[in-house]
Write an enzyme that holds these catalytic residues in place. Structure first.
Site, PDB file in Angstrom:
ATOM      1  N   TYR A  41       0.831  -1.206   0.000  1.00 30.70           N
ATOM      2  CA  TYR A  41       0.000   0.000   0.000  1.00 30.70           C
ATOM      3  C   TYR A  41       0.865   1.255   0.000  1.00 30.70           C
ATOM      4  O   TYR A  41       1.879   1.318   0.690  1.00 30.70           O
ATOM      5  CB  TYR A  41      -0.922   0.028   1.224  1.00 30.70           C
ATOM      6  CG  TYR A  41      -1.807   1.243   1.223  1.00 30.70           C
ATOM      7  CD1 TYR A  41      -2.968   1.247   0.466  1.00 30.70           C
ATOM      8  CD2 TYR A  41      -1.469   2.395   1.909  1.00 30.70           C
ATOM      9  CE1 TYR A  41      -3.771   2.377   0.410  1.00 30.70           C
ATOM     10  CE2 TYR A  41      -2.264   3.523   1.859  1.00 30.70           C
ATOM     11  CZ  TYR A  41      -3.413   3.509   1.103  1.00 30.70           C
ATOM     12  OH  TYR A  41      -4.208   4.625   1.039  1.00 30.70           O
ATOM     13  N   TRP A  43       1.207   5.618  -1.805  1.00 35.26           N
ATOM     14  CA  TRP A  43       0.877   6.582  -2.858  1.00 35.26           C
ATOM     15  C   TRP A  43       1.901   6.663  -3.978  1.00 35.26           C
ATOM     16  O   TRP A  43       1.659   7.293  -5.005  1.00 35.26           O
ATOM     17  CB  TRP A  43       0.654   7.967  -2.243  1.00 35.26           C
ATOM     18  CG  TRP A  43      -0.780   8.226  -1.958  1.00 35.26           C
ATOM     19  CD1 TRP A  43      -1.604   7.476  -1.160  1.00 35.26           C
ATOM     20  CD2 TRP A  43      -1.573   9.289  -2.476  1.00 35.26           C
ATOM     21  NE1 TRP A  43      -2.857   8.026  -1.149  1.00 35.26           N
ATOM     22  CE2 TRP A  43      -2.862   9.146  -1.945  1.00 35.26           C
ATOM     23  CE3 TRP A  43      -1.317  10.376  -3.315  1.00 35.26           C
ATOM     24  CZ2 TRP A  43      -3.907  10.033  -2.239  1.00 35.26           C
ATOM     25  CZ3 TRP A  43      -2.346  11.257  -3.611  1.00 35.26           C
ATOM     26  CH2 TRP A  43      -3.627  11.065  -3.074  1.00 35.26           C
TER      27      TRP A  43
HETATM   28  N1  LIG Z   1      -2.352   8.466  12.245  1.00 34.86           N
HETATM   29  C1  LIG Z   1      -2.705   8.549  10.977  1.00 34.86           C
HETATM   30  N2  LIG Z   1      -2.134   7.739  10.058  1.00 34.86           N
HETATM   31  C2  LIG Z   1      -2.474   7.823   8.773  1.00 34.86           C
HETATM   32  C3  LIG Z   1      -3.441   8.763   8.336  1.00 34.86           C
HETATM   33  C4  LIG Z   1      -4.050   9.599   9.316  1.00 34.86           C
HETATM   34  O1  LIG Z   1      -4.938  10.407   9.012  1.00 34.86           O
HETATM   35  N3  LIG Z   1      -3.638   9.473  10.609  1.00 34.86           N
HETATM   36  N4  LIG Z   1      -3.772   8.836   7.007  1.00 34.86           N
HETATM   37  C5  LIG Z   1      -3.628   7.626   6.213  1.00 34.86           C
HETATM   38  C6  LIG Z   1      -3.799   7.852   4.780  1.00 34.86           C
HETATM   39  S1  LIG Z   1      -5.264   8.584   4.288  1.00 34.86           S
HETATM   40  C7  LIG Z   1      -2.910   7.432   3.851  1.00 34.86           C
HETATM   41  S2  LIG Z   1      -3.332   7.522   2.187  1.00 34.86           S
HETATM   42  C8  LIG Z   1      -1.613   6.825   4.242  1.00 34.86           C
HETATM   43  C9  LIG Z   1      -0.441   7.238   3.328  1.00 34.86           C
HETATM   44  O2  LIG Z   1       0.586   6.322   3.436  1.00 34.86           O
HETATM   45  P1  LIG Z   1       1.627   6.107   2.263  1.00 34.86           P
HETATM   46  O3  LIG Z   1       0.976   6.264   0.933  1.00 34.86           O
HETATM   47  O4  LIG Z   1       2.344   4.835   2.518  1.00 34.86           O
HETATM   48  O5  LIG Z   1       2.616   7.334   2.499  1.00 34.86           O
HETATM   49  P2  LIG Z   1       3.680   7.986   1.521  1.00 34.86           P
HETATM   50  O6  LIG Z   1       4.570   8.803   2.384  1.00 34.86           O
HETATM   51  O7  LIG Z   1       2.987   8.677   0.404  1.00 34.86           O
HETATM   52  O8  LIG Z   1       4.495   6.736   0.997  1.00 34.86           O
HETATM   53  C10 LIG Z   1       4.967   6.625  -0.295  1.00 34.86           C
HETATM   54  C11 LIG Z   1       6.400   6.102  -0.253  1.00 34.86           C
HETATM   55  O9  LIG Z   1       6.803   5.827  -1.584  1.00 34.86           O
HETATM   56  C12 LIG Z   1       8.122   6.319  -1.790  1.00 34.86           C
HETATM   57  N5  LIG Z   1       8.283   6.578  -3.218  1.00 34.86           N
HETATM   58  C13 LIG Z   1       8.000   7.702  -3.901  1.00 34.86           C
HETATM   59  N6  LIG Z   1       8.270   7.533  -5.207  1.00 34.86           N
HETATM   60  C14 LIG Z   1       8.718   6.276  -5.357  1.00 34.86           C
HETATM   61  C15 LIG Z   1       9.140   5.509  -6.484  1.00 34.86           C
HETATM   62  O10 LIG Z   1       9.142   5.955  -7.618  1.00 34.86           O
HETATM   63  N7  LIG Z   1       9.526   4.225  -6.252  1.00 34.86           N
HETATM   64  C16 LIG Z   1       9.545   3.682  -5.006  1.00 34.86           C
HETATM   65  N8  LIG Z   1       9.925   2.406  -4.880  1.00 34.86           N
HETATM   66  N9  LIG Z   1       9.145   4.384  -3.922  1.00 34.86           N
HETATM   67  C17 LIG Z   1       8.741   5.659  -4.103  1.00 34.86           C
HETATM   68  C18 LIG Z   1       8.200   7.546  -0.916  1.00 34.86           C
HETATM   69  O11 LIG Z   1       9.548   7.858  -0.630  1.00 34.86           O
HETATM   70  C19 LIG Z   1       7.378   7.120   0.304  1.00 34.86           C
HETATM   71  O12 LIG Z   1       8.197   6.522   1.292  1.00 34.86           O
HETATM   72  O13 LIG Z   1      -1.298   7.172   5.597  1.00 34.86           O
HETATM   73  C20 LIG Z   1      -2.348   6.827   6.493  1.00 34.86           C
HETATM   74  N10 LIG Z   1      -1.903   6.985   7.853  1.00 34.86           N
HETATM   75  N1  LIG Z   2      -1.211  18.449   2.262  1.00 35.33           N
HETATM   76  C1  LIG Z   2      -1.694  17.195   2.220  1.00 35.33           C
HETATM   77  N2  LIG Z   2      -2.898  16.969   1.648  1.00 35.33           N
HETATM   78  C2  LIG Z   2      -3.402  15.720   1.618  1.00 35.33           C
HETATM   79  C3  LIG Z   2      -2.681  14.612   2.119  1.00 35.33           C
HETATM   80  C4  LIG Z   2      -1.421  14.877   2.731  1.00 35.33           C
HETATM   81  O1  LIG Z   2      -0.741  13.967   3.225  1.00 35.33           O
HETATM   82  N3  LIG Z   2      -0.967  16.174   2.758  1.00 35.33           N
HETATM   83  N4  LIG Z   2      -3.208  13.344   2.020  1.00 35.33           N
HETATM   84  C5  LIG Z   2      -4.276  13.126   1.047  1.00 35.33           C
HETATM   85  C6  LIG Z   2      -4.985  11.884   1.330  1.00 35.33           C
HETATM   86  S1  LIG Z   2      -4.221  10.417   0.901  1.00 35.33           S
HETATM   87  C7  LIG Z   2      -6.216  11.840   1.856  1.00 35.33           C
HETATM   88  S2  LIG Z   2      -6.991  10.343   2.070  1.00 35.33           S
HETATM   89  C8  LIG Z   2      -6.914  13.061   2.250  1.00 35.33           C
HETATM   90  C9  LIG Z   2      -7.436  12.865   3.647  1.00 35.33           C
HETATM   91  O2  LIG Z   2      -8.402  13.761   3.961  1.00 35.33           O
HETATM   92  P1  LIG Z   2      -8.890  13.816   5.464  1.00 35.33           P
HETATM   93  O3  LIG Z   2      -8.800  12.490   6.083  1.00 35.33           O
HETATM   94  O4  LIG Z   2     -10.211  14.455   5.498  1.00 35.33           O
HETATM   95  O5  LIG Z   2      -7.752  14.786   6.055  1.00 35.33           O
HETATM   96  P2  LIG Z   2      -7.255  15.081   7.523  1.00 35.33           P
HETATM   97  O6  LIG Z   2      -6.380  16.287   7.414  1.00 35.33           O
HETATM   98  O7  LIG Z   2      -6.645  13.892   8.122  1.00 35.33           O
HETATM   99  O8  LIG Z   2      -8.567  15.455   8.317  1.00 35.33           O
HETATM  100  C10 LIG Z   2      -9.321  16.609   8.004  1.00 35.33           C
HETATM  101  C11 LIG Z   2      -9.736  17.296   9.270  1.00 35.33           C
HETATM  102  O9  LIG Z   2     -10.707  16.550   9.978  1.00 35.33           O
HETATM  103  C12 LIG Z   2     -10.714  17.057  11.307  1.00 35.33           C
HETATM  104  N5  LIG Z   2     -11.192  16.030  12.220  1.00 35.33           N
HETATM  105  C13 LIG Z   2     -10.480  15.039  12.782  1.00 35.33           C
HETATM  106  N6  LIG Z   2     -11.285  14.267  13.553  1.00 35.33           N
HETATM  107  C14 LIG Z   2     -12.518  14.802  13.470  1.00 35.33           C
HETATM  108  C15 LIG Z   2     -13.791  14.468  14.040  1.00 35.33           C
HETATM  109  O10 LIG Z   2     -13.942  13.483  14.753  1.00 35.33           O
HETATM  110  N7  LIG Z   2     -14.838  15.264  13.709  1.00 35.33           N
HETATM  111  C16 LIG Z   2     -14.715  16.347  12.909  1.00 35.33           C
HETATM  112  N8  LIG Z   2     -15.812  17.031  12.612  1.00 35.33           N
HETATM  113  N9  LIG Z   2     -13.536  16.682  12.368  1.00 35.33           N
HETATM  114  C17 LIG Z   2     -12.464  15.929  12.636  1.00 35.33           C
HETATM  115  C18 LIG Z   2      -9.297  17.443  11.618  1.00 35.33           C
HETATM  116  O11 LIG Z   2      -9.270  18.715  12.267  1.00 35.33           O
HETATM  117  C19 LIG Z   2      -8.616  17.437  10.271  1.00 35.33           C
HETATM  118  O12 LIG Z   2      -7.823  18.577  10.011  1.00 35.33           O
HETATM  119  O13 LIG Z   2      -6.044  14.184   2.243  1.00 35.33           O
HETATM  120  C20 LIG Z   2      -5.272  14.270   1.056  1.00 35.33           C
HETATM  121  N10 LIG Z   2      -4.620  15.540   1.041  1.00 35.33           N
HETATM  122 MO   LIG Z   3      -5.275   8.678   1.957  1.00 36.54          MO
END
Ligand SMILES: Nc1nc2c(c(=O)[nH]1)N[C@H]1C(S)=C(S)[C@@H](COP(=O)(O)OP(=O)(O)OC[C@H]3O[C@@H](n4cnc5c(=O)[nH]c(N)nc54)[C@H](O)[C@@H]3O)O[C@H]1N2
Ligand SMILES: Nc1nc2c(c(=O)[nH]1)N[C@H]1C(S)=C(S)[C@@H](COP(=O)(O)OP(=O)(O)OC[C@H]3O[C@@H](n4cnc5c(=O)[nH]c(N)nc54)[C@H](O)[C@@H]3O)O[C@H]1N2
Ligand SMILES: [Mo]
Length: 774
Positions: free
Chosen positions: A118, A120
């Site tokens: 998993y 991005w």
């Molecule tokens: N506590 C908490 N945890 C969360 C979340 C949260 O809200 N709270 N959000 C979750 C969500 S929504 C998501 S989507 C995940 C994201 O989790 P990930 O998608 O696993 O996070 P990334 O840092 O985007 O990881 C991508 C990795 O790919 C590597 N990479 C980039 N380009 C390349 C390439 O060309 N080749 C190779 N081999 N590697 C490459 C980057 O260096 C990086 O280490 O995290 C989740 N974790």
């Molecule tokens: N800059 C940046 N943008 C991103 C990403 C990133 O890593 N960096 N990740 C991308 C990805 S993979 C995803 S999936 C999306 C994720 O999108 P989200 O999951 O929606 O993003 P978050 O910033 O984790 O959360 C949005 C807001 O929800 C609020 N929140 C947390 N808990 C609660 C709750 O219980 N109730 C309410 N009402 N609000 C709450 C927090 O204040 C938080 O700032 O974002 C995407 N956009």
């Molecule tokens: Mo995500």
């Protein structure tokens, strides 16, 4: 038909794309220069992490193998994550890895390989690392145990098809920003619509329109409500009213709103009768006929910590208006995350708004740049992944459970499933030590493997926990096609810089392994990377021709740098079609209607996800020992953990440490001042961060974004870790949302905060391991 984007690229610049936007770049003697697309009205500053990244010391420059694996062979090993690495030549490491892959396949079959991988990755559609690893495992080893759903939408991806339709229909092809600007009177944004989030989209967006759309809608008189513990979850342009709700309590607020509407006869009965299934059962619960407890505003008030009168007034202000309910991904990345997703849809139904232009329910609008956009009329490039011979899968966030408890059974979406016994995990393009919860437990889980292989551009904590680390090129170092179904611009991503050190493209690494496994032809189909780009481009070109238009050949596309695709009408998707013709265009649900309650979900018999939206009190809530909510949300200055060492990300840290935000009341009570180092802790671990005090956060809540690379103070210690850099996933809980979806619950947990007066441990996250002697 397909146009040229004449503004892009500017003279002297080369086109490229990232998840944080389409951009142009040039490498000259002073270094790397990046500029957003010239017509992007609101560029994402995250591209500023690129300059300095190409040859940053954190890059992986040569293949490395963990000493314990090399000397003792494959097998479970407690040293994983704290052992020494030794450098190895490409030829030798590929020979050894091919031999190990063959061993695992022959002794245990491909069902012992976890290839979920998993993450991005990067934005180009061919070099997308996760697609590459899947294709390799399918074509060369017969398949792998995969993962389903995502960390983004683990709960909603499973519940939405039961109640409305697929995630893509409800999030991507639904209400657009154009409709909001033109029609919406009120936006109830549960979880807000933070620009930091909506300026990101996989594949790359050329124009970021969210800020402008909120500005224009507000100017017309649309009223935005930012329902969130953080005021900053809505931009100033929206001029939003902030309802500082208690985290995890949105379902209670939604129920309180619905109860008021029903009790005062303001619900849209005609809509509920005609378009919904199972209203009566839900109404019995809402008004308390089934459990003796009306879910009134007064009932909801102490749960969400908003005044009952405020809730009732808000409810009364809605009927007769064009109301849009949005629910961010974050709400469902929490215990019982299915409930706010379901309750939000039912709230829109109670208001009779589903399917109206600019009204109803736009799940996840504002959380990613994909949502609220029109879709392209032709498909864009994607690498075919081949056929997976293994049927087994896990819900993606159950990875540590799988590795720690092979053979154990678990519930998922009406099934009873069993965790497989995995010997080898293969990761490319993801960072589990970023995305997973309870990192100490995750480290234990990876120690159970025989072999852990990681391709990385940089020394993330995941790479440090691997047995074999292969250096991959980063996006700027290769050619690709940048595209997403929600943006018309297809980008000819030119190579900006040569590979750093010995880095190779993931494709070339897999091709070399496939050569050793006798599957070179199956994996490569005889194509070089450039030939793959031409081949993948042909799909778009053929579809364009089918629509009757001109489509430039690959050479022309590559030379001009981009291509503008035609887009579909803004037709409101399946919800509009259903509203207009409920019999002719039924929803893809069992009743063909909105499932206000679901006999199917009820039939699963899950206490943690009953047959209609319900308030289920969270287990992981503050206690005397851990009295604060931790909101571990997405970082503003980077995408997840990517390029955390980049200058934009580093610029927002303090002395290299991540910043956490807390309310002055909570700080004063603990003797914490602006800029103090605080220790956030609970039973699972602790981390250090620099305190920022703000009245724009709800008291009782600490916010620490994800993304700081995990950097445990003592890598040899088995106790609860102290991350000196500020990674919140040492604190979060590794438990599923419910038996239905088993999604990630990383957004919220409970912690204590205290001022940290001890000696400050050095941050070593970006210092690569020094290879030992062989
Ligand atoms: N506590 C908490 N945890 C969360 C979340 C949260 O809200 N709270 N959000 C979750 C969500 S929504 C998501 S989507 C995940 C994201 O989790 P990930 O998608 O696993 O996070 P990334 O840092 O985007 O990881 C991508 C990795 O790919 C590597 N990479 C980039 N380009 C390349 C390439 O060309 N080749 C190779 N081999 N590697 C490459 C980057 O260096 C990086 O280490 O995290 C989740 N974790
Ligand atoms: N800059 C940046 N943008 C991103 C990403 C990133 O890593 N960096 N990740 C991308 C990805 S993979 C995803 S999936 C999306 C994720 O999108 P989200 O999951 O929606 O993003 P978050 O910033 O984790 O959360 C949005 C807001 O929800 C609020 N929140 C947390 N808990 C609660 C709750 O219980 N109730 C309410 N009402 N609000 C709450 C927090 O204040 C938080 O700032 O974002 C995407 N956009
Ligand atoms: Mo995500």
């Amino acid at each position: 038909m397909a146009d040229i984007d004449t503004a892009f690229p500017s003279p002297g610049m080369l086109p490229h794309s990232a998840h944080w936007g389409v951009f142009q770049a040039r490498l000259d003697r002073s270094g790397l220069i990046v500029q957003p697309h010239p017509d992007d009205p609101d560029p994402n500053p995250i591209i500023e992490n690129f300059p300095g990244a190409l040859d940053h010391p954190a890059r992986v420059t040569q293949p490395m193998v963990r000493r314990g694996w090399l000397e003792n062979g494959p097998g479970p090993d407690a040293r994983r994550g704290r052992d020494e690495f030794v450098a190895m030549s490409w030829d030798e490491v590929l020979d050894r890895l091919a031999a190990e892959l063959s061993r695992v396949k022959q002794s245990h079959g491909p069902e012992a390989i976890f290839g979920g991988s998993y993450g991005w990755s990067s934005a180009g559609r061919f070099h997308h690392a996760q697609s590459q690893v899947h294709r390799f495992l399918n074509t060369s080893l017969g398949g792998y145990v995969r993962s389903v759903n995502s960390y983004s939408a683990g709960a909603s991806g499973v519940i939405l098809p039961h109640i409305l339709g697929s995630m893509d229909e409800v999030a991507r092809r639904n209400v657009t920003w154009e409709q909001i600007v033109a029609h919406t009177d009120v936006v109830l944004a549960f979880g807000g619509m933070a620009l930091k989030n909506s300026r990101v989209a996989s594949g790359g967006i050329s124009r970021h329109v969210e800020r402008g759309a909120m500005h224009d809608a507000a100017r017309r008189g649309c009223r935005f409500f930012c329902i969130s513990p953080l005021r900053s979850d809505m931009p100033a342009e929206a001029d939003a009213r902030w309802l500082a709700i208690r985290p995890g309590a949105d379902t209670a607020l939604m129920l309180g709103l619905m109860h008021t509407l029903v009790a005062e006869g303001m619900h849209d009965r005609a809509f509920l009768d005609r378009y919904c299934d199972g209203w009566d059962r839900f109404e019995d619960y809402l008004v308390g006929r089934s459990d003796g407890q009306p879910k009134s505003a007064a009932w909801a008030a102490p749960k969400c910590d908003l005044a009952a009168a405020e809730i009732a007034e808000l409810a009364r202000s809605l009927p007769g208006k064009r109301v849009l309910v949005t629910v961010s991904h974050s709400l469902q990345r929490a215990e019982h995350g299915e409930q706010p997703v379901w309750a939000g849809a039912v709230l829109a139904a109670v208001l009779g708004q589903l399917g109206l232009p600019g009204g109803g329910y736009a799940y996840a609008l504002g959380t990613l740049a994909h949502y609220g956009k029109r879709s392209n009329a032709v498909p864009v490039a994607a690498l075919p992944q081949g056929t997976n011979g293994v049927k087994d899968f896990i819900p993606v966030a159950r990875v540590a459970d799988m590795l720690l408890h092979p053979g154990q059974s678990y519930a998922y979406n009406g099934q009873t499933r069993t965790y497989p016994r995995i010997r080898l995990a293969y990761w490319a393009g993801g960072n589990p030590f970023h995305h997973h919860q309870d990192l100490a437990r995750l480290a234990m889980a990876f120690r159970q493997l025989d072999t852990f292989v990681v391709h990385e551009i940089a020394w993330t904590a995941t790479a440090r926990h691997a047995d074999i680390v292969l250096p991959s090129t980063m996006t700027l170092e290769r050619e690709d096609i940048g595209a997403t179904p929600t943006d018309p611009l297809v980008v000819a991503m030119h190579r900006i810089a040569p590979p750093n050190g010995q880095a190779r493209d993931d494709y070339d690494i897999f091709a070399a392994l496939a050569g050793r496994l006798g599957t070179h032809e199956a994996f490569t189909e005889g194509r070089t990377s450039r030939q793959w780009l031409e081949h993948l481009y042909e799909r778009t070109r053929a579809a364009l021709r089918e629509l009757g238009g001109e489509a430039p050949d690959f050479e022309t596309f590559w030379r001009q740098g981009s291509l503008v695709l035609p887009q579909r009408e803004d037709d409101g998707g399946i919800l509009r079609a259903f509203r207009n013709d409920p019999a002719g265009a039924p929803l893809p649900t069992p009743s063909g209607k909105v499932q206000v309650s679901s006999p199917v979900v009820a039939g699963f018999g899950y206490a943690d996800c009953p047959g209609h939206p319900a308030w289920l009190a969270p287990q992981d809530a503050p206690t005397d020992a851990h009295p604060l909510y931790l909101v571990a949300n997405q970082p503003a200055t980077k995408l997840h953990s990517q390029l955390d060492f980049g200058r934009h990300s580093a610029g927002a840290k303090r002395d290299g440490r991540e910043v956490c935000t807390m309310h002055p009341d909570d700080a004063v009570a603990r003797g914490i001042r602006e800029g103090d180092i605080v220790r956030l802790s609970n039973g699972r671990g602790a981390c250090l961060a620099s305190a920022a005090l703000s009245t724009d956060i709800r008291p009782g809540v600490v916010q620490l974004p994800t993304g700081a690379w995990y950097d445990p103070a003592d890598r040899q210690d088995d106790g609860p870790p102290l991350c000196v850099h500020g990674n919140p996933n040492v604190l979060t809980r590794d438990a599923g949302t419910s038996s239905l979806a088993q999604g990630c619950t990383g957004q919220l947990t409970a912690v204590q905060a205290e001022r940290y007066d001890g000696p400050l441990p050095a941050i070593r996250a970006f210092e690569p391991p020094v290879p030992g002697a062989r």
